[in-house]
Design a protein around this motif. Structure first.
Motif, PDB file in Angstrom:
ATOM      1  N   SER A  45       4.087   3.502 -13.267  1.00 24.59           N
ATOM      2  CA  SER A  45       4.370   4.169 -14.538  1.00 24.59           C
ATOM      3  C   SER A  45       3.949   3.284 -15.702  1.00 24.59           C
ATOM      4  N   TYR A  50       7.519   1.789  -8.862  1.00 23.77           N
ATOM      5  CA  TYR A  50       8.724   2.288  -8.207  1.00 23.77           C
ATOM      6  C   TYR A  50       8.449   2.557  -6.729  1.00 23.77           C
ATOM      7  N   ALA A  81      12.911   5.523  -6.018  1.00 21.48           N
ATOM      8  CA  ALA A  81      12.926   5.407  -7.488  1.00 21.48           C
ATOM      9  C   ALA A  81      13.536   4.089  -7.950  1.00 21.48           C
ATOM     10  N   GLN A  82      13.388   3.051  -7.120  1.00 15.00           N
ATOM     11  CA  GLN A  82      13.829   1.703  -7.491  1.00 15.00           C
ATOM     12  C   GLN A  82      12.622   0.887  -7.943  1.00 15.00           C
ATOM     13  N   ALA A  83      12.748   0.179  -9.058  1.00 16.58           N
ATOM     14  CA  ALA A  83      11.641  -0.634  -9.559  1.00 16.58           C
ATOM     15  C   ALA A  83      11.458  -1.861  -8.678  1.00 16.58           C
ATOM     16  N   GLY A 117      13.667  11.664 -16.843  1.00 17.19           N
ATOM     17  CA  GLY A 117      14.291  10.517 -16.186  1.00 17.19           C
ATOM     18  C   GLY A 117      15.805  10.628 -16.136  1.00 17.19           C
ATOM     19  N   ASP A 169      20.269   2.553 -14.621  1.00 18.20           N
ATOM     20  CA  ASP A 169      18.910   2.169 -15.012  1.00 18.20           C
ATOM     21  C   ASP A 169      18.639   2.788 -16.377  1.00 18.20           C
ATOM     22  N   THR A 209      14.821   4.984 -18.543  1.00 16.04           N
ATOM     23  CA  THR A 209      14.569   6.322 -18.013  1.00 16.04           C
ATOM     24  C   THR A 209      13.241   6.914 -18.487  1.00 16.04           C
ATOM     25  N   LEU A 222      10.807   5.937 -15.858  1.00 16.71           N
ATOM     26  CA  LEU A 222      11.195   6.654 -14.639  1.00 16.71           C
ATOM     27  C   LEU A 222      10.764   8.118 -14.699  1.00 16.71           C
ATOM     28  N   TYR A 259       8.523  10.110 -12.077  1.00 14.00           N
ATOM     29  CA  TYR A 259       8.956  11.349 -11.417  1.00 14.00           C
ATOM     30  C   TYR A 259       7.876  12.424 -11.500  1.00 14.00           C
ATOM     31  N   ARG A 273      23.327   9.019  -8.352  1.00 12.13           N
ATOM     32  CA  ARG A 273      22.988   8.078  -9.421  1.00 12.13           C
ATOM     33  C   ARG A 273      24.099   8.006 -10.455  1.00 12.13           C
TER      34      ARG A 273
END
Length: 522
Positions: A10, A23, A27-29, A262, A454, A457, A460, A464, A484
Motif C-alpha cells: 500500500s 500487509y 492484514a497485519q503490517a 480501512g 491499528d 487505516t 489499510l 483492502y 478487530r
C-alpha cells in the motif's frame, strides 16, 4: 527459511509524507517505510509540492519496506500479489505527456491562491457558489482541483503551450503516480478513481463520468483528463525501472475514502481522520444526500467495475494536526508534536482561552475563506499549557461542528447507533495516539469515540481495495470487523451536558470573531 505468504502493498501518499506498507493476508503490517518531503509556501496562502520529489519518495519507500520485510525472512518477491494507492486529494498536477516532466509544482489542496477565480465564477454563474452542487455535490471553493487547474491554465505559460500542442495531462496525485508507475512516457496509464475524481468538481456523482456541462462552462479540455475507474480493479502493472515490476496496481482511493474502507464503515457509520487536517465522512449507502448544512456530498467507495457506488457526506477541516506543527515550528512552544499531550494535561481546562485555526480560511460547515486564525480569552493567568489545550480543543470543536451538520442532513434513520442508542465515532490518523485529544473529543461530542488498534487505516483501506480486486480478501471479510473491534479503545464522555453547551456557545463566539479578517493590513 523464507516465510512464503501472500502480501499486498500500500502506497500512502499524504500531505507531508509518503509511506509504503506491506500487509500479509491477515492484514497485519510486516514491513513499512516513511519519508517526509518538502512543502513550499512561496506566498501567503500558497502551498506547493515538487511532484518529482513525491515520486522519488515513493521509490525510496518501496525499496526500504521491501528490504525490511525481506530481512525479516518474508518472501515479498514471490508473494506480493498487488499494490494499492491512497493519496492526498485535490492536490493538482499538470505534466507533459512527451517528456514526463511536471509543468509546475503540485498545487496542494489547502492552497487558496484561487480565491479571486472563485469570486469571479460566483458572480458570473447563475447558481453562484452552489452552481455545480447538483452535479458534483461541491460548492465553488479554493479547495477543489478544478479551480487549481483553471489557475494553471491561466497563469503558467508552459501549461498553456502544452495544452495547445495536445501534450498536457492533468491529474491528482494518484494519476501522477499511476502514470509513472505503469511506464510513464509512451506506456503510462492515465487514470483516476471515482473517489479522487469526485473531489475535482468535474465528475457527475450519478453518472460517475466527467460532466460535459461543467467542462464546457469552465472551458476545461476533456482531452487532458484521466479515465475514471472504480476503487478496486486491476488498473495496470508496475513497469520496468521499479523494484517490483509486473505487480498489478489494483486499488486506488483518495485518503479519506481509504480510511473509511480501512475502518469498515457501512451505511450509517462515520469516521474522523486526524492528520494535517481532519476529515469526517458518514457513509450514506447508495443514496446521494445533498447537504443543507454546509457539508460536501461525495463518493465513499465503489468496490469493483460493476459494484454499486456508496456515497458519503463529508466535512473537511483544513487545519487540525497542522496547528500542532505551528506550535512546534513557528512558536517553539513544543519541541515535538508528541509533547503537546503532556503540556495540555498540566491544566484541566483552557482557562477560558479559545483558539480557531483559520490559517487559510474555514472549511466545513462554515466555508469562509475570509476567516483568519484567532486566539481569544487571554488573561494574565494564561500560560502555554492553556494554549496547548486550546489547540487540542480546536480540533475537537471543529469535528463537533461537522457531526452536528451530519446529524441534521442524514436524520435519525441515516445513522447507525449501538444498543445504548449512542452514535459511535470511529477515529484514525497519527494524532489519535493522543489520549487527551481523544477524551476531549468524546467529552465535546457527548458520544463515545472508538480508536482502532491499528490507527493507520488509510493505508489499510488501499490494501483492502487492492486485495479485493485480486481475490486475496472478500468484501464480507473486509466488513466483518467484530474481532478487530475487540482490540479497539473506547473513550466515553465524562463532561456534563450543561458545561458542554456553555463551551460550545463560547466556541461559536470565537469562530464568529475570525470572519472578515483576510484583508488585515500587513
Amino acid at each position: 527459511m523464507a516465510k512464503d505468504e501472500v502480501f499486498i502493498g500500500s502506497i500512502d501518499q499524504g500531505t507531508t509524507s509518503t509511506r509504503f506498507i506491506i500487509y500479509d493476508k491477515h492484514a497485519q503490517a510486516i514491513g513499512s517505510h516513511q519519508v517526509e518531503f518538502t512543502q513550499f509556501c512561496p506566498q501567503a496562502g500558497w502551498v506547493e509540492h515538487d511532484p518529482m520529489e513525491i515520486l522519488e519518495s515513493v521509490k525510496t519507500c518501496i525499496t526500504m519496506a521491501v528490504d525490511k520485510a525481506t530481512a525479516d525472512e518474508y518472501n515479498v518477491d514471490k508473494g506480493l500479489k498487488a499494490i494499492g494507492i491512497t493519496n492526498q486529494r485535490e492536490t493538482t498536477v499538470v505534466w507533459s505527456k512527451s517528456t514526463g516532466v511536471a509543468l509546475y509544482n503540485a498545487i496542494v489542496w489547502m492552497d487558496i491562491r484561487t480565491t479571486s477565480i472563485c469570486r469571479k465564477l460566483e458572480k458570473e454563474l447563475s447558481g453562484g457558489k452552489t452552481h455545480f452542487v447538483e452535479s458534483c455535490g461541491l460548492p465553488i471553493s479554493t479547495y477543489f482541483s478544478a479551480l487549481k487547474l483553471l489557475w494553471l491554465l491561466e497563469n503558467v505559460d508552459a501549461v498553456k503551450a502544452a495544452v495547445k500542442k495536445g501534450d498536457a495531462l492533468f491529474g491528482t496525485i494518484d494519476s501522477w503516480l499511476i502514470w509513472n508507475l505503469t511506464g510513464g512516457v509512451g506506456n503510462g496509464v492515465h487514470v483516476t478513481d471515482v473517489s479522487n475524481a469526485s473531489r475535482t468538481m468535474l465528475m457527475n456523482l450519478k453518472t460517475l463520468d466527467w460532466d460535459e456541462s461543467t467542462l464546457e462552462t469552465l472551458k476545461i479540455p476533456k482531452a487532458i483528463l484521466p479515465k475514471i475507474v472504480s476503487n478496486s480493479e486491476v488498473i495496470g502493472h508496475v513497469g520496468k525501472g521499479w523494484l517490483i515490476p509486473g505487480i498489478p496496481i489494483s486499488g486506488c482511493l483518495g485518503d479519506q475514502h481509504a480510511a473509511m474502507l480501512g475502518q469498515s464503515c457501512r451505511k450509517g457509520e462515520a469516521k474522523s481522520t486526524y492528520g494535517t487536517g481532519a476529515f469526517i465522512l458518514l457513509n450514506t449507502g447508495e443514496e446521494v444526500i445533498q447537504s443543507k448544512h454546509g457539508l460536501l456530498t461525495t463518493l465513499a467507495f465503489k468496490l469493483g467495475k460493476d459494484a454499486p457506488a456508496n456515497y458519503a457526506l463529508e466535512g473537511s477541516i483544513a487545519i487540525a494536526g497542522a496547528a500542532v506543527q505551528w506550535l512546534r515550528d513557528s512558536l517553539g512552544i513544543i519541541r515535538s508534536a508528541s509533547e503537546i499531550e503532556e503540556l495540555a494535561s498540566q491544566v484541566d481546562s483552557t482557562g477560558g482561552v479559545y483558539f480557531v485555526p483559520a490559517f487559510n480560511g474555514l472549511f466545513a460547515p462554515w466555508w469562509r475563506d475570509d476567516a483568519r486564525g484567532v486566539l481569544i480569552g487571554i488573561t494574565r493567568f494564561t500560560n502555554k499549557s492553556h494554549i496547548a489545550r486550546a489547540v487540542l480543543e480546536s480540533m475537537c470543536f471543529q469535528v463537533k461542528d461537522v457531526l452536528d451538520s451530519m446529524h441534521k442532513d442524514a436524520g435519525e434513520k441515516g445513522e447507525t447507533k449501538n444498543e445504548k442508542g449512542q452514535f459511535l465515532l470511529r477515529v484514525d490518523g497519527g494524532a489519535t495516539v493522543n489520549n487527551t485529544l481523544m477524551q476531549i473529543q468524546a467529552d465535546l461530542l457527548g458520544n463515545p469515540v472508538v480508536r482502532p488498534a491499528d490507527i493507520e487505516t488509510t493505508a489499510l483501506g488501499a490494501a483492502y481495495a487492492a486485495g479485493l480486486a485480486v481475490g486475496v480478501w472478500t468484501e464480507e471479510e473486509i466488513f466483518s470487523n467484530g474481532e478487530r473491534m475487540k482490540k479497539d479503545t473506547t473513550f466515553n464522555t465524562v463532561l456534563g451536558e450543561e458545561l458542554r453547551k456553555k463551551k460550545l456557545a463560547s466556541w461559536c463566539k470565537a469562530v464568529e470573531r475570525t470572519f472578515d479578517l483576510a484583508d488585515l493590513s500587513l
